[in-house]
Design a protein around this motif. Structure first.
Motif, mmCIF file in Angstrom:
data_model
loop_
_atom_site.group_PDB
_atom_site.id
_atom_site.type_symbol
_atom_site.label_atom_id
_atom_site.label_comp_id
_atom_site.label_asym_id
_atom_site.label_seq_id
_atom_site.Cartn_x
_atom_site.Cartn_y
_atom_site.Cartn_z
ATOM 1 N N MET A 149 -3.781 -10.717 9.290
ATOM 2 C CA MET A 149 -3.858 -12.169 9.107
ATOM 3 C C MET A 149 -2.911 -12.583 7.994
ATOM 4 O O MET A 149 -2.476 -11.751 7.200
ATOM 5 C CB MET A 149 -5.282 -12.582 8.695
ATOM 6 C CG MET A 149 -6.357 -12.206 9.667
ATOM 7 S SD MET A 149 -7.998 -12.696 9.063
ATOM 8 C CE MET A 149 -8.367 -11.348 7.948
ATOM 9 N N ILE A 150 -2.661 -13.884 7.896
ATOM 10 C CA ILE A 150 -1.919 -14.404 6.753
ATOM 11 C C ILE A 150 -2.898 -14.436 5.592
ATOM 12 O O ILE A 150 -3.949 -15.067 5.674
ATOM 13 C CB ILE A 150 -1.337 -15.799 7.041
ATOM 14 C CG1 ILE A 150 -0.337 -15.710 8.202
ATOM 15 C CG2 ILE A 150 -0.673 -16.366 5.785
ATOM 16 C CD1 ILE A 150 0.224 -17.042 8.659
ATOM 17 N N GLY A 151 -2.554 -13.716 4.533
ATOM 18 C CA GLY A 151 -3.483 -13.563 3.428
ATOM 19 C C GLY A 151 -2.909 -14.025 2.104
ATOM 20 O O GLY A 151 -1.695 -14.072 1.905
ATOM 21 N N TYR A 152 -3.805 -14.338 1.209
ATOM 22 C CA TYR A 152 -3.477 -14.733 -0.166
ATOM 23 C C TYR A 152 -4.309 -13.823 -1.049
ATOM 24 O O TYR A 152 -5.520 -13.688 -0.875
ATOM 25 C CB TYR A 152 -3.791 -16.220 -0.377
ATOM 26 C CG TYR A 152 -2.985 -17.044 0.598
ATOM 27 C CD1 TYR A 152 -1.697 -17.459 0.276
ATOM 28 C CD2 TYR A 152 -3.474 -17.338 1.871
ATOM 29 C CE1 TYR A 152 -0.922 -18.150 1.195
ATOM 30 C CE2 TYR A 152 -2.706 -18.023 2.792
ATOM 31 C CZ TYR A 152 -1.434 -18.422 2.446
ATOM 32 O OH TYR A 152 -0.652 -19.092 3.362
ATOM 33 N N TYR A 153 -3.653 -13.170 -1.995
ATOM 34 C CA TYR A 153 -4.304 -12.089 -2.728
ATOM 35 C C TYR A 153 -3.781 -12.008 -4.155
ATOM 36 O O TYR A 153 -2.762 -12.605 -4.516
ATOM 37 C CB TYR A 153 -4.075 -10.757 -2.016
ATOM 38 C CG TYR A 153 -2.648 -10.527 -1.582
ATOM 39 C CD1 TYR A 153 -1.687 -10.078 -2.482
ATOM 40 C CD2 TYR A 153 -2.250 -10.794 -0.284
ATOM 41 C CE1 TYR A 153 -0.371 -9.879 -2.098
ATOM 42 C CE2 TYR A 153 -0.935 -10.599 0.124
ATOM 43 C CZ TYR A 153 -0.004 -10.143 -0.792
ATOM 44 O OH TYR A 153 1.295 -9.963 -0.398
ATOM 45 N N VAL A 154 -4.516 -11.221 -4.950
ATOM 46 C CA VAL A 154 -4.124 -10.936 -6.327
ATOM 47 C C VAL A 154 -3.216 -9.704 -6.266
ATOM 48 O O VAL A 154 -3.661 -8.633 -5.841
ATOM 49 C CB VAL A 154 -5.362 -10.643 -7.210
ATOM 50 C CG1 VAL A 154 -4.928 -10.315 -8.630
ATOM 51 C CG2 VAL A 154 -6.340 -11.811 -7.177
ATOM 52 N N PRO A 155 -1.967 -9.820 -6.670
ATOM 53 C CA PRO A 155 -1.052 -8.676 -6.566
ATOM 54 C C PRO A 155 -1.445 -7.552 -7.530
ATOM 55 O O PRO A 155 -2.112 -7.783 -8.541
ATOM 56 C CB PRO A 155 0.304 -9.270 -6.936
ATOM 57 C CG PRO A 155 -0.016 -10.456 -7.778
ATOM 58 C CD PRO A 155 -1.322 -10.997 -7.264
ATOM 59 N N HIS A 156 -1.018 -6.350 -7.208
ATOM 60 C CA HIS A 156 -1.286 -5.205 -8.081
ATOM 61 C C HIS A 156 -0.719 -5.409 -9.486
ATOM 62 O O HIS A 156 -1.262 -4.873 -10.450
ATOM 63 C CB HIS A 156 -0.724 -3.914 -7.473
ATOM 64 C CG HIS A 156 -1.595 -3.342 -6.408
ATOM 65 N ND1 HIS A 156 -1.235 -3.313 -5.088
ATOM 66 C CD2 HIS A 156 -2.829 -2.776 -6.466
ATOM 67 C CE1 HIS A 156 -2.197 -2.750 -4.386
ATOM 68 N NE2 HIS A 156 -3.183 -2.420 -5.192
ATOM 69 N N SER A 157 0.339 -6.188 -9.603
ATOM 70 C CA SER A 157 0.909 -6.430 -10.936
ATOM 71 C C SER A 157 -0.076 -7.172 -11.837
ATOM 72 O O SER A 157 -0.048 -7.012 -13.053
ATOM 73 C CB SER A 157 2.219 -7.217 -10.822
ATOM 74 O OG SER A 157 1.988 -8.467 -10.184
ATOM 75 N N ALA A 158 -0.973 -7.953 -11.245
ATOM 76 C CA ALA A 158 -1.978 -8.684 -12.024
ATOM 77 C C ALA A 158 -3.327 -7.966 -12.049
ATOM 78 O O ALA A 158 -4.111 -8.148 -12.975
ATOM 79 C CB ALA A 158 -2.164 -10.088 -11.447
ATOM 80 N N TYR A 159 -3.596 -7.169 -11.021
ATOM 81 C CA TYR A 159 -4.866 -6.449 -10.930
ATOM 82 C C TYR A 159 -4.589 -5.084 -10.311
ATOM 83 O O TYR A 159 -4.739 -4.880 -9.101
ATOM 84 C CB TYR A 159 -5.874 -7.243 -10.091
ATOM 85 C CG TYR A 159 -7.284 -6.727 -10.190
ATOM 86 C CD1 TYR A 159 -8.028 -6.910 -11.355
ATOM 87 C CD2 TYR A 159 -7.868 -6.061 -9.127
ATOM 88 C CE1 TYR A 159 -9.322 -6.432 -11.453
ATOM 89 C CE2 TYR A 159 -9.169 -5.582 -9.216
ATOM 90 C CZ TYR A 159 -9.888 -5.768 -10.370
ATOM 91 O OH TYR A 159 -11.180 -5.305 -10.479
ATOM 92 N N PRO A 160 -4.155 -4.122 -11.144
ATOM 93 C CA PRO A 160 -3.716 -2.809 -10.647
ATOM 94 C C PRO A 160 -4.771 -2.038 -9.857
ATOM 95 O O PRO A 160 -4.421 -1.229 -8.995
ATOM 96 C CB PRO A 160 -3.327 -2.054 -11.919
ATOM 97 C CG PRO A 160 -3.067 -3.106 -12.934
ATOM 98 C CD PRO A 160 -3.969 -4.253 -12.592
ATOM 99 N N ALA A 161 -6.044 -2.284 -10.118
ATOM 100 C CA ALA A 161 -7.107 -1.533 -9.426
ATOM 101 C C ALA A 161 -7.142 -1.834 -7.935
ATOM 102 O O ALA A 161 -7.629 -1.026 -7.145
ATOM 103 C CB ALA A 161 -8.461 -1.849 -10.056
#
Length: 151
Positions: A46-58
């Protein structure tokens, strides 16, 4: 129905023709109102919006190599679906959305835990979705995720 599309543009292009304009408008609405820090891409077909690993590495606890999902939308067999994790995780946001929905759409709200289904594209409340998208910052989502979901 998940897509093998690798970009949001390809996803929309492969959707049924009668839904493409609504999907473009939904994407534009989200892009114009998405708080700073979230990124757009393809997640789970799907088209998604997410927190990138650069902001949330876990990353996402279920699949740490995936960035932390926040919201997405998809053209399913019988509807266009909007998935918003904040609605599921934050009762105040959920209640706000449920109370506001009838002010924007005359048909009954068709909603699961985090999924809002629109069987007719003409019933997609773009203004309400714009407001919803603005209501949770990336930092707020990370905090709620860590407090409630990651357990």
């Amino acid at each position: 129905m998940t897509s093998k599309a690798t970009t949001p543009e390809e996803y929309i292009q492969k959707a049924p023709e009668e839904r493409q304009e609504a999907l473009k408008k939904l994407r534009k609405t989200i892009q114009q109102n998405l708080p700073k820090g979230f990124e757009e891409g393809m997640q789970y077909g799907m088209i998604g919006y997410y927190v990138p690993h650069s902001a949330y590495p876990a990353g996402y606890h279920c699949k740490p190599e995936e960035p932390l999902p926040f919201m997405s939308f998809a053209s399913q067999k019988n509807s266009v679906n909007l998935y918003h994790s904040g609605i599921y995780a934050n009762k105040k946001l959920h209640d706000w959305f449920v109370n506001e929905y009838p002010k924007h759409v005359k048909t009954k709200l068709d909603m699961g835990k985090s999924c809002v289904r629109f069987k007719k594209v003409e019933n997609i409340p773009y203004g309400l979705i714009a407001e919803l998208v603005q209501k949770m910052s990336m930092e707020e989502w990370i905090s709620i995720y860590e407090e409630n979901i990651k357990r």
